[in-house]
Design an enzyme around this catalytic site. Structure first.
Site, PDB file in Angstrom:
ATOM      1  N   GLY A   8       0.851  -1.205   0.000  1.00 36.42           N
ATOM      2  CA  GLY A   8       0.000   0.000   0.000  1.00 36.42           C
ATOM      3  C   GLY A   8       0.875   1.238   0.000  1.00 36.42           C
ATOM      4  N   GLY A  13       1.310   4.638   3.719  1.00 33.66           N
ATOM      5  CA  GLY A  13       2.446   3.783   3.353  1.00 33.66           C
ATOM      6  C   GLY A  13       3.622   4.593   2.813  1.00 33.66           C
ATOM      7  N   LEU A 217      -8.910   3.825  17.020  1.00 34.77           N
ATOM      8  CA  LEU A 217     -10.293   4.273  16.808  1.00 34.77           C
ATOM      9  C   LEU A 217     -10.682   5.271  17.900  1.00 34.77           C
ATOM     10  CD1 LEU A 217     -12.081   0.907  15.883  1.00 34.77           C
ATOM     11  CD2 LEU A 217     -11.205   2.658  14.343  1.00 34.77           C
ATOM     12  N   CYS A 272     -10.463   9.787   7.564  1.00 33.98           N
ATOM     13  CA  CYS A 272     -10.446   8.941   8.765  1.00 33.98           C
ATOM     14  C   CYS A 272     -11.585   9.156   9.758  1.00 33.98           C
ATOM     15  CB  CYS A 272      -9.128   9.137   9.493  1.00 33.98           C
ATOM     16  SG  CYS A 272      -7.716   8.634   8.504  1.00 33.98           S
TER      17      CYS A 272
HETATM   18  N1  LIG Z   1      -4.692   9.057   5.365  1.00 40.65           N
HETATM   19  C1  LIG Z   1      -4.339   9.166   6.616  1.00 40.65           C
HETATM   20  O1  LIG Z   1      -4.003  10.241   7.062  1.00 40.65           O
HETATM   21  C2  LIG Z   1      -4.336   7.968   7.536  1.00 40.65           C
HETATM   22  C3  LIG Z   1      -3.730   8.089   8.786  1.00 40.65           C
HETATM   23  C4  LIG Z   1      -3.717   6.986   9.624  1.00 40.65           C
HETATM   24  C5  LIG Z   1      -4.272   5.776   9.215  1.00 40.65           C
HETATM   25  N2  LIG Z   1      -4.866   5.682   7.987  1.00 40.65           N
HETATM   26  C6  LIG Z   1      -5.359   4.365   7.585  1.00 40.65           C
HETATM   27  O2  LIG Z   1      -4.342   3.750   6.778  1.00 40.65           O
HETATM   28  C7  LIG Z   1      -4.913   2.945   5.736  1.00 40.65           C
HETATM   29  C8  LIG Z   1      -4.442   3.423   4.384  1.00 40.65           C
HETATM   30  O3  LIG Z   1      -4.868   4.759   4.222  1.00 40.65           O
HETATM   31  P1  LIG Z   1      -4.300   5.667   3.048  1.00 40.65           P
HETATM   32  O4  LIG Z   1      -4.838   7.031   3.303  1.00 40.65           O
HETATM   33  O5  LIG Z   1      -2.839   5.468   2.894  1.00 40.65           O
HETATM   34  O6  LIG Z   1      -5.059   5.018   1.798  1.00 40.65           O
HETATM   35  P2  LIG Z   1      -4.689   5.148   0.259  1.00 40.65           P
HETATM   36  O7  LIG Z   1      -5.904   4.845  -0.509  1.00 40.65           O
HETATM   37  O8  LIG Z   1      -3.963   6.416   0.003  1.00 40.65           O
HETATM   38  O9  LIG Z   1      -3.603   3.966   0.036  1.00 40.65           O
HETATM   39  C9  LIG Z   1      -3.900   2.611   0.072  1.00 40.65           C
HETATM   40  C10 LIG Z   1      -3.125   1.929  -1.057  1.00 40.65           C
HETATM   41  O10 LIG Z   1      -3.245   0.512  -0.923  1.00 40.65           O
HETATM   42  C11 LIG Z   1      -3.224  -0.063  -2.232  1.00 40.65           C
HETATM   43  N3  LIG Z   1      -3.734  -1.435  -2.161  1.00 40.65           N
HETATM   44  C12 LIG Z   1      -4.993  -1.843  -1.835  1.00 40.65           C
HETATM   45  N4  LIG Z   1      -5.065  -3.185  -1.831  1.00 40.65           N
HETATM   46  C13 LIG Z   1      -3.823  -3.639  -2.161  1.00 40.65           C
HETATM   47  C14 LIG Z   1      -3.240  -4.935  -2.299  1.00 40.65           C
HETATM   48  N5  LIG Z   1      -3.971  -6.032  -2.082  1.00 40.65           N
HETATM   49  N6  LIG Z   1      -1.940  -5.025  -2.663  1.00 40.65           N
HETATM   50  C15 LIG Z   1      -1.195  -3.918  -2.875  1.00 40.65           C
HETATM   51  N7  LIG Z   1      -1.678  -2.662  -2.741  1.00 40.65           N
HETATM   52  C16 LIG Z   1      -2.976  -2.518  -2.375  1.00 40.65           C
HETATM   53  C17 LIG Z   1      -4.075   0.893  -3.043  1.00 40.65           C
HETATM   54  O11 LIG Z   1      -3.848   0.788  -4.430  1.00 40.65           O
HETATM   55  C18 LIG Z   1      -3.658   2.258  -2.458  1.00 40.65           C
HETATM   56  O12 LIG Z   1      -2.617   2.855  -3.222  1.00 40.65           O
HETATM   57  C19 LIG Z   1      -6.427   3.034   5.962  1.00 40.65           C
HETATM   58  O13 LIG Z   1      -6.804   1.969   6.797  1.00 40.65           O
HETATM   59  C20 LIG Z   1      -6.598   4.343   6.707  1.00 40.65           C
HETATM   60  O14 LIG Z   1      -7.772   4.358   7.486  1.00 40.65           O
HETATM   61  C21 LIG Z   1      -4.895   6.753   7.140  1.00 40.65           C
HETATM   62  O1  LIG Z   2      -9.798  22.315  15.480  1.00 41.13           O
HETATM   63  C1  LIG Z   2      -9.998  21.701  14.432  1.00 41.13           C
HETATM   64  C2  LIG Z   2      -9.106  20.735  13.925  1.00 41.13           C
HETATM   65  C3  LIG Z   2      -9.412  20.073  12.738  1.00 41.13           C
HETATM   66  N1  LIG Z   2     -10.557  20.360  12.072  1.00 41.13           N
HETATM   67  C4  LIG Z   2     -10.895  19.620  10.831  1.00 41.13           C
HETATM   68  O2  LIG Z   2     -10.849  18.228  11.109  1.00 41.13           O
HETATM   69  C5  LIG Z   2     -10.471  17.498   9.944  1.00 41.13           C
HETATM   70  C6  LIG Z   2      -9.339  16.531  10.249  1.00 41.13           C
HETATM   71  O3  LIG Z   2      -8.165  17.250  10.509  1.00 41.13           O
HETATM   72  P1  LIG Z   2      -6.820  16.569  11.034  1.00 41.13           P
HETATM   73  O4  LIG Z   2      -7.134  15.698  12.170  1.00 41.13           O
HETATM   74  O5  LIG Z   2      -5.832  17.636  11.251  1.00 41.13           O
HETATM   75  O6  LIG Z   2      -6.345  15.749   9.744  1.00 41.13           O
HETATM   76  P2  LIG Z   2      -6.310  14.190   9.381  1.00 41.13           P
HETATM   77  O7  LIG Z   2      -5.242  14.027   8.370  1.00 41.13           O
HETATM   78  O8  LIG Z   2      -7.677  13.727   9.051  1.00 41.13           O
HETATM   79  O9  LIG Z   2      -5.797  13.448  10.714  1.00 41.13           O
HETATM   80  C7  LIG Z   2      -6.661  12.748  11.596  1.00 41.13           C
HETATM   81  O10 LIG Z   2      -6.920  11.453  11.105  1.00 41.13           O
HETATM   82  C8  LIG Z   2      -5.727  10.655  10.892  1.00 41.13           C
HETATM   83  C9  LIG Z   2      -6.170   9.370  10.239  1.00 41.13           C
HETATM   84  O11 LIG Z   2      -6.610   8.424  11.121  1.00 41.13           O
HETATM   85  C10 LIG Z   2      -5.033  10.465  12.229  1.00 41.13           C
HETATM   86  O12 LIG Z   2      -3.875   9.660  12.033  1.00 41.13           O
HETATM   87  C11 LIG Z   2      -4.671  11.820  12.821  1.00 41.13           C
HETATM   88  O13 LIG Z   2      -4.066  11.645  14.101  1.00 41.13           O
HETATM   89  C12 LIG Z   2      -5.939  12.653  12.950  1.00 41.13           C
HETATM   90  O14 LIG Z   2      -5.615  13.966  13.399  1.00 41.13           O
HETATM   91  C13 LIG Z   2     -10.124  18.556   8.897  1.00 41.13           C
HETATM   92  O15 LIG Z   2     -11.230  18.740   8.032  1.00 41.13           O
HETATM   93  C14 LIG Z   2      -9.876  19.805   9.715  1.00 41.13           C
HETATM   94  O16 LIG Z   2     -10.118  20.989   8.995  1.00 41.13           O
HETATM   95  C15 LIG Z   2     -11.448  21.306  12.555  1.00 41.13           C
HETATM   96  O17 LIG Z   2     -12.490  21.567  11.967  1.00 41.13           O
HETATM   97  N2  LIG Z   2     -11.142  21.962  13.726  1.00 41.13           N
END
Ligand SMILES: NC(=O)c1ccc[n+]([C@@H]2O[C@H](COP(=O)([O-])OP(=O)(O)OC[C@H]3O[C@@H](n4cnc5c(N)ncnc54)[C@H](O)[C@@H]3O)[C@@H](O)[C@H]2O)c1
Ligand SMILES: O=c1ccn([C@@H]2O[C@H](COP(=O)(O)OP(=O)(O)O[C@H]3O[C@H](CO)[C@@H](O)[C@H](O)[C@H]3O)[C@@H](O)[C@H]2O)c(=O)[nH]1
Length: 480
Positions: A8, A13, A217, A272
């Site tokens: 991923g 990733g 969560l 998220c």
């Molecule tokens: N985006 C964030 O800020 C954030 C932060 C913390 C946790 N998460 C969690 O992390 C996970 C990934 O989130 P993301 O934002 O990176 O998603 P994303 O969609 O950007 O990336 C996921 C990637 O996985 C690939 N993929 C899916 N199935 C696959 C497989 N079987 N083999 C190889 N590649 C595969 C997809 O093509 C995609 O590029 C989710 O569970 C999300 O909830 C996201």
């Molecule tokens: O005081 C605040 C702070 C944030 N936001 C909004 O809340 C959303 C989420 O913001 P933020 O949490 O900064 O960004 P994410 O990248 O979604 O990060 C959250 O979600 C990630 C995915 O799970 C976690 O890893 C992070 O810890 C968690 O902060 C955005 O629309 C912000 O504009 C507000 O409206 N008011």
């Protein structure tokens, strides 16, 4: 040499592995994905995601100890530690639809790991998953393991977009959950040894598997709950003449509460918060805890209410109709410093205005026209699947156009909505913008970024979320 493979190459990733490669030069890191365009972009000068500082980190390690590849099986086979950071979307069909996490991608990754492995491995849950997922994954991995030993760890990611590199360099904590067995402890130690190359010992927390899975969560639910709490207050502030910025400052000064994450807004977005709370709600329901489920559901209900309230305020202020009026939307990303639009409140606000027949002109410094059109035509939750599996939008929304800058977007507009807190929106020449707009000219600030008093002096009617209302707005009350 320890070999790491991450399945991923997305928002999590890519940056997490780039930072591990930078901080651990003696570790070889391969990031693999089924999406060819994504991997091609990671190997080019135009990375697939916009994240401050990321280019620099990637440039320093790519080709040395950081590799991006579509050869998933080869790199998994060779790895000692396999991170799984694939999509975990909300289910749209069947049992738990609209709430439960869809673990299709996780399961297929786990089956592939079991199939191709020829040596013992540590498998790390990096994706956000429901509690007890590790148990299911263990069953898949060990079902047909040919004597190979797998240890499952939960190592949820807490980075926020826009500050991902900063968060990864200096995390508040790194959380590692594992089995409480000698093999489990050894696996936790192996992963801890990687992070301890740059993260202070006291910031690396180790727990059992279920605590680590649930903590992720829980953390997101607590953060989102703060925003819904302050947003609920913003409605009361408008009704009473209190100022939400002053209220949240006063509340946040209490050291037990703290000042962060108390900015009132048009609503939280991002990939998220909503997804993880829905998942939490489903888990509570499955565990016979309907009151707890109901409690967390309210966080999402207030978020939806805030977006609806914003749209209603716009329509009611503009003589109860926006039909055929031009509304400029400044900002489409879910927050500043990212091009990510997943679950951005801008989608709901734009759909609300389009529903009332407005013409919308959108400007965002990081979001493309194609992405905006996709977002406005895609079904709920469809965005959270690998790109090549997402339905292509057969139509475009004709009422929507995309502008190159804020001046073009606002020209001849009746009103402006600010939906993302990009710094550049604070510094615009609002006198020039006012001259080029229809009158009366409105600004609806969903992020409290503009100096409302200054804009009022220019002649704008200004609505700032949670702030005392203009006489005009008081005379045209919005029904939520
Ligand atoms: N985006 C964030 O800020 C954030 C932060 C913390 C946790 N998460 C969690 O992390 C996970 C990934 O989130 P993301 O934002 O990176 O998603 P994303 O969609 O950007 O990336 C996921 C990637 O996985 C690939 N993929 C899916 N199935 C696959 C497989 N079987 N083999 C190889 N590649 C595969 C997809 O093509 C995609 O590029 C989710 O569970 C999300 O909830 C996201
Ligand atoms: O005081 C605040 C702070 C944030 N936001 C909004 O809340 C959303 C989420 O913001 P933020 O949490 O900064 O960004 P994410 O990248 O979604 O990060 C959250 O979600 C990630 C995915 O799970 C976690 O890893 C992070 O810890 C968690 O902060 C955005 O629309 C912000 O504009 C507000 O409206 N008011």
């Amino acid at each position: 040499m320890v070999k790491i493979c991450c399945i991923g190459a997305g928002y999590v990733g890519g940056p997490t592995m780039a930072v591990i490669a930078l901080k651990c030069p003696s570790v070889e890191v391969a990031v693999v994905d089924i999406s060819v365009p994504r991997i091609t972009a990671w190997n080019s000068d135009q990375l697939p995601i916009y994240e401050p500082g990321l280019d620099d980190v990637v440039k320093q390690c790519r080709g040395k100890n950081l590799f991006f590849s579509t050869d998933v099986e080869k790199h998994v086979r060779e790895a000692d530690i396999v991170f799984v950071s694939v999509n975990t979307p909300t289910k749209t069909r069947g049992l738990g639809a609209g709430k439960a996490a869809d673990l299709t991608y996780w399961e297929s990754a786990a089956r592939m790991i079991a199939d191709v492995s020829v040596s013992d491995k540590i498998v790390v849950e990096k994706s956000t998953v429901p509690v007890k997922t590790a148990e299911a994954i263990e069953k898949i991995l060990t079902h047909n393991s040919k004597g190979i030993k797998f240890q499952i760890l939960s190592n949820p990611e807490f980075l926020a977009e826009g500050t991902a590199i900063e968060d990864l360099f200096k995390p508040d904590r790194v959380l590692i959950g594992g089995r409480e067995t000698p093999e489990g402890f050894a696996a936790v130690k192996a992963l801890k040894d990687i992070y301890s190359q740059w993260v202070p010992e006291e910031r690396i927390l180790t727990t059992n598997l279920w605590s680590a899975e649930l903590s992720k969560l829980a953390a997101n639910a607590f953060l989102a709950q703060r925003i819904s709490s302050v947003n609920a207050m913003s409605a009361l502030c408008e009704a009473t003449g209190a100022n939400v910025t002053e209220v949240s400052y006063a509340v946040g000064k209490d050291s037990r509460i703290g000042p962060k994450f108390l900015n009132s807004s048009v609503g939280f977005g991002g990939s998220c918060f909503q997804k993880d709370i829905l998942n939490l709600v489903y888990i509570c329901e499955c565990n016979g805890l309907p009151e707890v489920a109901e409690y967390w559901k309210q966080v999402i209900k207030i978020n939806d209410y805030q977006k609806t309230r914003f749209v209603n305020r716009i329509v009611s202020s503009m003589f109860n109709t926006v039909s055929n009026k031009k509304i400029a939307v400044l900002g489409f990303a879910f927050k500043k410093d990212t091009g990510d639009t997943r679950e951005t409140p801008a989608i709901d606000v734009c759909k609300g205005l389009i529903g009332d027949k407005a013409h919308i002109s959108i400007y965002d410094p990081q979001v493309t026209e194609e992405q905006i059109q996709r977002d406005l035509t895609m079904n709920k939750f469809d965005w959270d699947h690998p790109l090549h599996l997402q339905p292509m939008s057969p139509t475009t929304v004709k009422q929507v156009s995309v502008a190159w800058d804020a001046y073009a977007a606002t020209k001849d507009a009746h009103g402006i909505c600010i939906l993302t807190e990009w710094d550049e929106f604070k510094k615009l020449d609002y006198e020039k913008i006012f001259e080029n707009m229809q009158k009366p000219a409105f600004v609806f600030d969903g992020r409290n970024v503009v100096d409302a008093e200054k804009l009022r002096k220019i002649g704008f009617i200004v609505y700032s979320i949670g702030k005392p209302l203009d006489q005009w707005l008081k005379d045209m009350p919005a029904l939520a």
